[in-house]
Design a protein around this motif. Sequence first.
Motif, PDB file in Angstrom:
ATOM      1  N   GLU A  41       0.831  -1.205   0.000  1.00 21.41           N
ATOM      2  CA  GLU A  41       0.000   0.000   0.000  1.00 21.41           C
ATOM      3  C   GLU A  41       0.869   1.259   0.000  1.00 21.41           C
ATOM      4  N   LYS A  42       1.924   1.251   0.806  1.00 23.09           N
ATOM      5  CA  LYS A  42       2.847   2.400   0.847  1.00 23.09           C
ATOM      6  C   LYS A  42       3.495   2.582  -0.522  1.00 23.09           C
ATOM      7  N   ALA A  43       3.881   1.477  -1.138  1.00 22.30           N
ATOM      8  CA  ALA A  43       4.528   1.533  -2.454  1.00 22.30           C
ATOM      9  C   ALA A  43       3.568   2.121  -3.489  1.00 22.30           C
ATOM     10  N   ILE A  44       2.307   1.711  -3.434  1.00 20.57           N
ATOM     11  CA  ILE A  44       1.303   2.234  -4.375  1.00 20.57           C
ATOM     12  C   ILE A  44       1.183   3.746  -4.214  1.00 20.57           C
ATOM     13  N   ASP A  45       0.994   4.194  -2.979  1.00 20.04           N
ATOM     14  CA  ASP A  45       0.804   5.626  -2.729  1.00 20.04           C
ATOM     15  C   ASP A  45       1.980   6.460  -3.206  1.00 20.04           C
ATOM     16  N   MET A  46       3.200   5.931  -2.978  1.00 22.95           N
ATOM     17  CA  MET A  46       4.380   6.749  -3.273  1.00 22.95           C
ATOM     18  C   MET A  46       4.903   6.580  -4.702  1.00 22.95           C
ATOM     19  N   LEU A  47       4.398   5.607  -5.452  1.00 21.52           N
ATOM     20  CA  LEU A  47       4.909   5.380  -6.808  1.00 21.52           C
ATOM     21  C   LEU A  47       3.855   5.532  -7.902  1.00 21.52           C
ATOM     22  N   LYS A  48       2.567   5.661  -7.538  1.00 27.42           N
ATOM     23  CA  LYS A  48       1.536   5.626  -8.591  1.00 27.42           C
ATOM     24  C   LYS A  48       1.529   6.866  -9.489  1.00 27.42           C
ATOM     25  N   TYR A  64     -10.207  -9.655   0.865  1.00 25.48           N
ATOM     26  CA  TYR A  64      -9.875  -8.725   1.941  1.00 25.48           C
ATOM     27  C   TYR A  64      -8.711  -7.823   1.542  1.00 25.48           C
ATOM     28  N   ASP A  65      -7.592  -8.426   1.123  1.00 25.08           N
ATOM     29  CA  ASP A  65      -6.437  -7.613   0.732  1.00 25.08           C
ATOM     30  C   ASP A  65      -6.668  -6.921  -0.602  1.00 25.08           C
ATOM     31  N   SER A  66      -7.329  -7.594  -1.543  1.00 19.94           N
ATOM     32  CA  SER A  66      -7.573  -7.005  -2.855  1.00 19.94           C
ATOM     33  C   SER A  66      -8.373  -5.704  -2.728  1.00 19.94           C
ATOM     34  N   ASP A  67      -9.363  -5.697  -1.834  1.00 21.29           N
ATOM     35  CA  ASP A  67     -10.164  -4.483  -1.628  1.00 21.29           C
ATOM     36  C   ASP A  67      -9.332  -3.360  -1.024  1.00 21.29           C
ATOM     37  N   ARG A  68      -8.367  -3.718  -0.178  1.00 18.51           N
ATOM     38  CA  ARG A  68      -7.484  -2.676   0.381  1.00 18.51           C
ATOM     39  C   ARG A  68      -6.699  -2.024  -0.756  1.00 18.51           C
ATOM     40  N   PHE A  69      -6.258  -2.810  -1.725  1.00 20.01           N
ATOM     41  CA  PHE A  69      -5.455  -2.265  -2.827  1.00 20.01           C
ATOM     42  C   PHE A  69      -6.289  -1.386  -3.747  1.00 20.01           C
ATOM     43  N   THR A  70      -7.502  -1.837  -4.110  1.00 18.23           N
ATOM     44  CA  THR A  70      -8.309  -1.054  -5.048  1.00 18.23           C
ATOM     45  C   THR A  70      -8.722   0.286  -4.433  1.00 18.23           C
ATOM     46  N   ALA A  71      -8.746   0.344  -3.102  1.00 16.68           N
ATOM     47  CA  ALA A  71      -9.078   1.606  -2.427  1.00 16.68           C
ATOM     48  C   ALA A  71      -8.059   2.704  -2.753  1.00 16.68           C
ATOM     49  N   HIS A  72      -6.888   2.299  -3.261  1.00 15.92           N
ATOM     50  CA  HIS A  72      -5.852   3.276  -3.623  1.00 15.92           C
ATOM     51  C   HIS A  72      -5.971   3.693  -5.094  1.00 15.92           C
ATOM     52  N   GLY A  73      -7.040   3.252  -5.767  1.00 15.84           N
ATOM     53  CA  GLY A  73      -7.271   3.673  -7.138  1.00 15.84           C
ATOM     54  C   GLY A  73      -6.485   2.917  -8.191  1.00 15.84           C
ATOM     55  N   ILE A  74      -6.047   1.698  -7.863  1.00 18.78           N
ATOM     56  CA  ILE A  74      -5.324   0.918  -8.866  1.00 18.78           C
ATOM     57  C   ILE A  74      -6.046  -0.409  -9.075  1.00 18.78           C
ATOM     58  N   ILE A  75      -5.672  -1.130 -10.121  1.00 17.70           N
ATOM     59  CA  ILE A  75      -6.288  -2.418 -10.424  1.00 17.70           C
ATOM     60  C   ILE A  75      -5.688  -3.509  -9.552  1.00 17.70           C
ATOM     61  N   SER A  76      -6.566  -4.288  -8.901  1.00 22.53           N
ATOM     62  CA  SER A  76      -6.084  -5.448  -8.151  1.00 22.53           C
ATOM     63  C   SER A  76      -6.879  -6.676  -8.543  1.00 22.53           C
ATOM     64  N   ILE A  77      -6.184  -7.751  -8.837  1.00 14.24           N
ATOM     65  CA  ILE A  77      -6.822  -9.014  -9.200  1.00 14.24           C
ATOM     66  C   ILE A  77      -6.757  -9.950  -7.994  1.00 14.24           C
ATOM     67  N   PRO A  78      -7.911 -10.299  -7.398  1.00 17.56           N
ATOM     68  CA  PRO A  78      -7.876 -11.256  -6.279  1.00 17.56           C
ATOM     69  C   PRO A  78      -7.667 -12.667  -6.825  1.00 17.56           C
ATOM     70  N   ILE A  79      -6.768 -13.429  -6.217  1.00 20.10           N
ATOM     71  CA  ILE A  79      -6.548 -14.817  -6.624  1.00 20.10           C
ATOM     72  C   ILE A  79      -6.849 -15.701  -5.410  1.00 20.10           C
ATOM     73  N   SER A  80      -7.996 -16.366  -5.453  1.00 20.35           N
ATOM     74  CA  SER A  80      -8.379 -17.226  -4.327  1.00 20.35           C
ATOM     75  C   SER A  80      -7.644 -18.548  -4.415  1.00 20.35           C
ATOM     76  N   THR A  81      -6.764 -18.784  -3.449  1.00 18.99           N
ATOM     77  CA  THR A  81      -5.927 -19.977  -3.487  1.00 18.99           C
ATOM     78  C   THR A  81      -6.588 -21.180  -2.804  1.00 18.99           C
ATOM     79  N   GLY A  82      -7.705 -20.961  -2.100  1.00 17.54           N
ATOM     80  CA  GLY A  82      -8.423 -22.077  -1.462  1.00 17.54           C
ATOM     81  C   GLY A  82      -7.522 -22.833  -0.505  1.00 17.54           C
ATOM     82  N   LYS A  83      -7.369 -24.132  -0.741  1.00 19.20           N
ATOM     83  CA  LYS A  83      -6.560 -24.968   0.158  1.00 19.20           C
ATOM     84  C   LYS A  83      -5.075 -24.948  -0.218  1.00 19.20           C
ATOM     85  N   GLU A  84      -4.735 -24.307  -1.353  1.00 21.09           N
ATOM     86  CA  GLU A  84      -3.330 -24.201  -1.744  1.00 21.09           C
ATOM     87  C   GLU A  84      -2.655 -23.226  -0.795  1.00 21.09           C
ATOM     88  N   CYS A  85      -1.493 -23.563  -0.288  1.00 23.40           N
ATOM     89  CA  CYS A  85      -0.863 -22.683   0.680  1.00 23.40           C
ATOM     90  C   CYS A  85       0.242 -21.842   0.063  1.00 23.40           C
TER      91      CYS A  85
END
Lengths: 208, 208
Positions: A41-48, A64-85
């Motif tokens: 998030e800091k990187a987005i704000d200072m480099l966008k 949850y995290d994807s929505d935090r990123f889009t709040a900064h006005g950039i594109i975020s693609i959520p990738i649901s990993t399910g049971k993959e760790c």
Amino acid sequence: QDILKINKRIASDNRALFDENGVTVFNVMGAIGSGKTCLIEKAIDMLKDEYSIAVMAGDVVAKYDSDRFTAHGIISIPISTGKECHLDAHFIEHGIEELDLSSIDVLFIENVGNLICPSDFDLGEHFKIVIVSVSEGDDIVMKHPVIFKNADLTVVNKIDISEYVGASSEKMAEDSMRCGCPRVIMASCKKGAGIDEWIQYLRDSIEG
Amino acid sequence: QDILKINKRIASDNRALFDENGVTVFNVMGAIGSGKTCLIEKAIDMLKDEYSIAVMAGDVVAKYDSDRFTAHGIISIPISTGKECHLDAHFIEHGIEELDLSSIDVLFIENVGNLICPSDFDLGEHFKIVIVSVSEGDDIVMKHPVIFKNADLTVVNKIDISEYVGASSEKMAEDSMRCGCPRVIMASCKKGAGIDEWIQYLRDSIEG
Ligand SMILES: Nc1nc2c(ncn2[C@@H]2O[C@H](COP(=O)(O)OP(=O)(O)OP(=O)(O)O)[C@@H](O)[C@H]2O)c(=O)[nH]1
Ligand SMILES: Nc1nc2c(ncn2[C@@H]2O[C@H](COP(=O)(O)OP(=O)(O)OP(=O)(O)O)[C@@H](O)[C@H]2O)c(=O)[nH]1
Ligand SMILES: [Mg+2]
Ligand SMILES: [Mg+2]
Ligand SMILES: [Zn+2]
Ligand SMILES: [Zn+2]
């Protein structure tokens, strides 16, 4: 392992697409809750204002995290990993289909919180970053040597609370270099220490 | 999955051995650095006069935590999990070979730091405990609902530093119950809050 061989091939394909389109890609790994999202998030704000930035957010419940990123006005693609760790190149291949790479300069991939599996899975990135925080305890690096050996940068985060958890950020920094990581940044994403250095590392990596 | 089916069978065999010998077994899971070892150490100190205690310490480099346990004068079996990011019943089967179950009352198994995979792998335990700390962020529970759904107890640790990381331990407690965990204990392993409650939970579980 066949799985790793297949992954390597898809990762090379991903990297070729990124290179064709001039996209610099950072694979941001780290322990659960170490501060990966905060630092991106800091990187987005200072480099966008300088670069066109996109993010891929990989997690069990990625929104949850994807929505935090889009709040900064950039594109975020959520990738649901399910049971993959861990994320793998196949997940990233699908994520790429959701982006117009020709219009992107920088891609941050937030990996699943995990200090074991992600180091085995090349995603097609240019830089591997590991985020650990003092609250995990200062034996955290020596307990997971492989991921640090393969990292380009370690960020030791939450240094503002070192004394409250009784952990030495200096020991964590020394240990990561002993394991083979060439660069360490001490930071407090919350209070600001080390953030200028973090941004400069990213800028140098993009321009380099 | 065949892997899970095989694991279930070995886990039942483990549980049968534990039951034959009157050993109560706790599977202590949680995020990296959440305080699993600290809480088990407290349990050892406060229960070793009443019960014969042993530990199995599972991790990439298991000796770090195993040595902390043996310093309390009890038997600890280190289980090096290498690239495996969770313990499984097969590891425990081998660990059992290193113990004289007839002389043990209580076995703590410290699982690998991971909030995803361990919930899939029954080890033969009687109780599943999940340790999370406020420093992981208070969205940590909703991000990993399955492990809380399957747990008997959640411990929200490090409540002494809630304000320094800007996380609500109350939200974490409510979320774990919402996910289906029947019991939550708020604790500070460092400062002592909740430790009596933790010990009583263990004692009730052993005697129950
Ligand atoms: N005191 C302190 N708290 C911090 C710092 N950086 C992050 N935090 C807190 O740590 C928690 C986790 O931060 P995130 O950025 O969500 O961490 P993360 O690694 O993305 O977490 P996951 O994606 O869930 O694994 C939040 O409660 C933050 O407020 C820091 O430098 N100091
Ligand atoms: N402030 C505070 N720090 C704590 C508390 N409990 C543990 N810590 C600190 O958190 C760090 C990790 O504690 P451990 O008991 O090693 O945690 P763990 O879950 O066993 O860690 P791993 O086995 O490495 O995953 C250490 O630096 C402890 O001093 C607590 O209640 N409050
Ligand atoms: Mg995150
Ligand atoms: Mg431990
Ligand atoms: Zn894994
Ligand atoms: Zn796993």
